[in-house]
Scaffold this motif. Sequence first.
Motif, mmCIF file in Angstrom:
data_model
loop_
_atom_site.group_PDB
_atom_site.id
_atom_site.type_symbol
_atom_site.label_atom_id
_atom_site.label_comp_id
_atom_site.label_asym_id
_atom_site.label_seq_id
_atom_site.Cartn_x
_atom_site.Cartn_y
_atom_site.Cartn_z
ATOM 1 N N LEU A 117 -1.666 -9.840 10.780
ATOM 2 C CA LEU A 117 -1.384 -8.718 9.884
ATOM 3 C C LEU A 117 -1.098 -9.224 8.475
ATOM 4 O O LEU A 117 -1.562 -8.641 7.481
ATOM 5 C CB LEU A 117 -0.193 -7.919 10.420
ATOM 6 C CG LEU A 117 0.201 -6.672 9.622
ATOM 7 C CD1 LEU A 117 -0.943 -5.666 9.599
ATOM 8 C CD2 LEU A 117 1.451 -6.032 10.224
ATOM 9 N N ALA A 118 -0.346 -10.320 8.368
ATOM 10 C CA ALA A 118 -0.043 -10.886 7.055
ATOM 11 C C ALA A 118 -1.310 -11.388 6.376
ATOM 12 O O ALA A 118 -1.501 -11.204 5.160
ATOM 13 C CB ALA A 118 0.970 -12.023 7.201
ATOM 14 N N LEU A 174 12.287 -11.558 -0.178
ATOM 15 C CA LEU A 174 11.852 -10.163 -0.259
ATOM 16 C C LEU A 174 11.253 -9.921 -1.642
ATOM 17 O O LEU A 174 11.851 -10.266 -2.665
ATOM 18 C CB LEU A 174 13.028 -9.206 -0.042
ATOM 19 C CG LEU A 174 13.691 -9.219 1.334
ATOM 20 C CD1 LEU A 174 14.897 -8.290 1.343
ATOM 21 C CD2 LEU A 174 12.713 -8.809 2.413
ATOM 22 N N SER A 175 10.079 -9.320 -1.689
ATOM 23 C CA SER A 175 9.430 -9.045 -2.974
ATOM 24 C C SER A 175 9.915 -7.716 -3.545
ATOM 25 O O SER A 175 10.415 -6.842 -2.819
ATOM 26 C CB SER A 175 7.910 -9.010 -2.799
ATOM 27 O OG SER A 175 7.531 -7.886 -2.020
ATOM 28 N N ASP A 176 9.749 -7.557 -4.849
ATOM 29 C CA ASP A 176 10.127 -6.295 -5.494
ATOM 30 C C ASP A 176 9.288 -5.148 -4.953
ATOM 31 O O ASP A 176 9.779 -4.031 -4.770
ATOM 32 C CB ASP A 176 9.942 -6.410 -7.011
ATOM 33 C CG ASP A 176 10.928 -7.386 -7.643
ATOM 34 O OD1 ASP A 176 11.960 -7.667 -6.998
ATOM 35 O OD2 ASP A 176 10.664 -7.855 -8.766
ATOM 36 N N GLU A 177 8.006 -5.425 -4.708
ATOM 37 C CA GLU A 177 7.132 -4.367 -4.180
ATOM 38 C C GLU A 177 7.626 -3.860 -2.825
ATOM 39 O O GLU A 177 7.615 -2.653 -2.559
ATOM 40 C CB GLU A 177 5.698 -4.897 -4.042
ATOM 41 C CG GLU A 177 4.994 -5.177 -5.364
ATOM 42 C CD GLU A 177 5.441 -6.506 -5.973
ATOM 43 O OE1 GLU A 177 6.216 -7.249 -5.302
ATOM 44 O OE2 GLU A 177 5.025 -6.799 -7.105
ATOM 45 N N GLU A 178 8.077 -4.765 -1.972
ATOM 46 C CA GLU A 178 8.600 -4.355 -0.663
ATOM 47 C C GLU A 178 9.863 -3.525 -0.825
ATOM 48 O O GLU A 178 10.030 -2.479 -0.172
ATOM 49 C CB GLU A 178 8.907 -5.595 0.184
ATOM 50 C CG GLU A 178 7.691 -6.304 0.745
ATOM 51 C CD GLU A 178 8.070 -7.559 1.492
ATOM 52 O OE1 GLU A 178 7.614 -7.727 2.644
ATOM 53 O OE2 GLU A 178 8.825 -8.375 0.943
ATOM 54 N N ARG A 206 7.987 -16.642 5.243
ATOM 55 C CA ARG A 206 8.126 -15.180 5.324
ATOM 56 C C ARG A 206 7.847 -14.659 6.734
ATOM 57 O O ARG A 206 8.038 -13.475 7.011
ATOM 58 C CB ARG A 206 7.184 -14.521 4.318
ATOM 59 C CG ARG A 206 7.583 -14.735 2.867
ATOM 60 C CD ARG A 206 6.527 -14.236 1.916
ATOM 61 N NE ARG A 206 5.279 -15.016 2.025
ATOM 62 C CZ ARG A 206 4.195 -14.781 1.285
ATOM 63 N NH1 ARG A 206 4.187 -13.785 0.422
ATOM 64 N NH2 ARG A 206 3.118 -15.535 1.444
ATOM 65 N N LEU A 207 7.384 -15.563 7.585
ATOM 66 C CA LEU A 207 7.216 -15.257 9.005
ATOM 67 C C LEU A 207 8.211 -16.086 9.805
ATOM 68 O O LEU A 207 8.551 -17.204 9.401
ATOM 69 C CB LEU A 207 5.802 -15.600 9.473
ATOM 70 C CG LEU A 207 4.649 -14.716 8.987
ATOM 71 C CD1 LEU A 207 3.323 -15.343 9.379
ATOM 72 C CD2 LEU A 207 4.767 -13.315 9.558
ATOM 73 N N PRO A 220 7.057 -9.223 8.066
ATOM 74 C CA PRO A 220 8.170 -8.490 8.703
ATOM 75 C C PRO A 220 9.488 -8.739 7.975
ATOM 76 O O PRO A 220 9.720 -9.815 7.418
ATOM 77 C CB PRO A 220 8.195 -9.073 10.115
ATOM 78 C CG PRO A 220 7.614 -10.450 9.970
ATOM 79 C CD PRO A 220 6.566 -10.341 8.896
ATOM 80 N N LEU A 221 10.349 -7.721 8.022
ATOM 81 C CA LEU A 221 11.706 -7.874 7.497
ATOM 82 C C LEU A 221 12.612 -8.528 8.527
ATOM 83 O O LEU A 221 13.493 -9.318 8.189
ATOM 84 C CB LEU A 221 12.285 -6.501 7.119
ATOM 85 C CG LEU A 221 11.512 -5.670 6.101
ATOM 86 C CD1 LEU A 221 12.186 -4.314 5.933
ATOM 87 C CD2 LEU A 221 11.423 -6.398 4.777
#
Length: 744
Positions: free
Chosen positions: A657-658, A403-407, A464-465, A665-666
């Motif tokens: 989308l990515a 998970l990124s900080d931006e997310e 990440r997917l 997606p989370l």
Amino acid sequence: MADRPSQDELFAAVDELLAGEPELPPPGERARLREAAGVTQARLAQVLRTSTQTVKNWENGRSEPRPPRREAYLRLLEGWAAKHPAEPVTEPETFTHPAPAPQRPVPADEHADAMPPASASSPRPHRPASAASRPSETPRPRAASRRPARPTSAAPAAEAPFPNGPLAVLDGDGTAYCLGGVLLDCPATTVGQLVDWVFKESGIGQARLHRHGKDSDPLIVLTASAAARFGLPERLEDRRGLRLAEDHPMVKQLAKAKWKLTQRGFGPWPRIYRPAEAGRRQCVQLAVLPWDALDPRAWGDAAGLHPADLARVLGVFASRVLTPRGSTAVTGLELMTALRPPTRPVKDETTGEWVSGPNPGALARPVDPAPPEAPQEHPVAQGWEGGFLDEEAYQWVRDPHLLSDEECLLPWAVGIDINTAFLAAAARLTVGLSGPVHVTTPVFDKKIPGTWLVDLSGIELDARLPNPFTPSGLRPEGPGWYTTATLAYAEELGCEVRPIEAYLRQETGAYLDPWHDRLKDAYLTTTADMGIPVDKHTDPAAYLDAMALHKTYAAADDTRPDALRAALTELPTDRVDLSDEDLAALVRRHRQGAMVLSAIKSTVKGGLGKLRERPQGRHYRDGERWPALERPTWRPDIRAAVIAKARVNMHRKMAKLAAMTGQYPLAVLSDCVVYASPGTSPLDFLPLGSEGTPVYGTFRVGANPGFCKVEGVQEMAWAVDLVEQGYNPARHIKGGDAVADEGE
């Protein structure tokens, strides 16, 4: 110089121009005529020298044939119409306007649980032709009463096989409520008399959906008071078997009257029959409401409706899908057979007699699966150590370290739900119609349905997917069994597919196409009835607003109009100023429409789950055969193919989308995917094209199967906390505990 035309030639040309283009039947009638003739779309395309997809477009109204095919097509349709004229049917009821039955005076204490009053624009329910009264004798509806008029005795019309619709809801006073507001008087006091009345007087039933199929058995739904009238207990004591004991007086009474029960016995959905006479079926389906015949997971609170409202809900479902024959899972499976019957009459060239033969494109006989396709308790899987097919829906959560900080700093987690994802996956899906054939070191061919042993563990993909090859979303470990759809996607991603061995099916076809088309039409028609736009080109924001309005109506209490008005002030609608009666009618309309919609979606999932029905009963032992295996429609490979395609479709959209936006997606749970978002709407993170239109290949907001809608919205901190604890936010994004829709 061109030859000078004669006067006769000119007059003939003018006459042809005056006559205009020959008119074709409407698209739905074209499909009906072809199915009545027992011709597949592929065969028709071959005859007219066009593609199967073009024939589909003609029958769906997406395009029209052009000369010279238009004239040939019209000639063919006219010939079929002469052989297979359309049967008269009862006009299906919709939820566009509440349409209650006519009313009779009732005491004031009956008003609380009665039907909604008819509005001035609502059509009056009709009586059977034989019991019609003068217009002046029809009682005028009263706003204070929601009870129907006095029922009439049934007398089926000679010109229509089932003039009173597919089913009736029978109340304790003998009133049978039918679709369209028809009321019948049932004098029966025993179940045997009830069955006799259904066959001889009621005019209830539903015409076959396919020329070679069978008419649907009439359905009689018993309310609690009707069940008590016939001497049925309030609840079944046998909670495991869910049926009356064989020595129960009711069962003995039926046997004495020479009626029989199926192997399911007298349970919530008993089927009562006698052997066919002169080729005519004698079978009645009952549904006992106090025994939980209507599962609330599929039908919501339908069992608590007034009988007239329940007849409307069940009748609309029956007219658009099929008369219920048990659970929605049973109905979904029966619909496959009704649309593609396993047999058809064929002429024996030796004797000249008509005999039963296989129906092209259908599942004609039971076949055993390949060992890797079977459940581990199946006889063919005993002793098998080569691994099993694992094509299931996604249950995946992203590694919290990715998970990124931006997310994490975004305020919202938005869950989007794919509309009837499995139904969308069933469209134009080629599946095997025959048994499996074992092949070693085959060359992969994406056009051949099968189960392939391939090693995909060496393929590097973005972590990440979710991994597209496993339901867990994790990287495969060594060789595994995959369906054709999964491996075709692997090739699409640029992977080299080298099968070690495979179980392939040589006879193939789009078996589920009619099933998909009917359920899709039912889904969209019911959605449109509730004022939700269903056109593919609808503005996504308008669709989301309509869905929010529908959910508000469906969840409202029709006895508390002020609370509903307060909720409506938060939505873009001008209906806040409607009268209390009109608001209550809207609430009932949306609530009942939601029940039908829920049942349709449950029919899709349950029908696919029945393709892999597992053994039941505490006495079962691994390796024994169970009854479901003797059905041609016990096909775990078809179920796996649908689920694999649905999972692949979702991954394709997530990957695009990515690639376009850098968003990942989370979590994913079956047909729900959760994204971090700057706002509470999917439109806040889904990309748009240069003209503000949705981007093809990503998630698109709308009503159609395969499009998406809002599943739920929560704060991003809540979602991150669940991810770090190893829980799936997609399971809880709606505010409860979701169930993974795996077609079981």
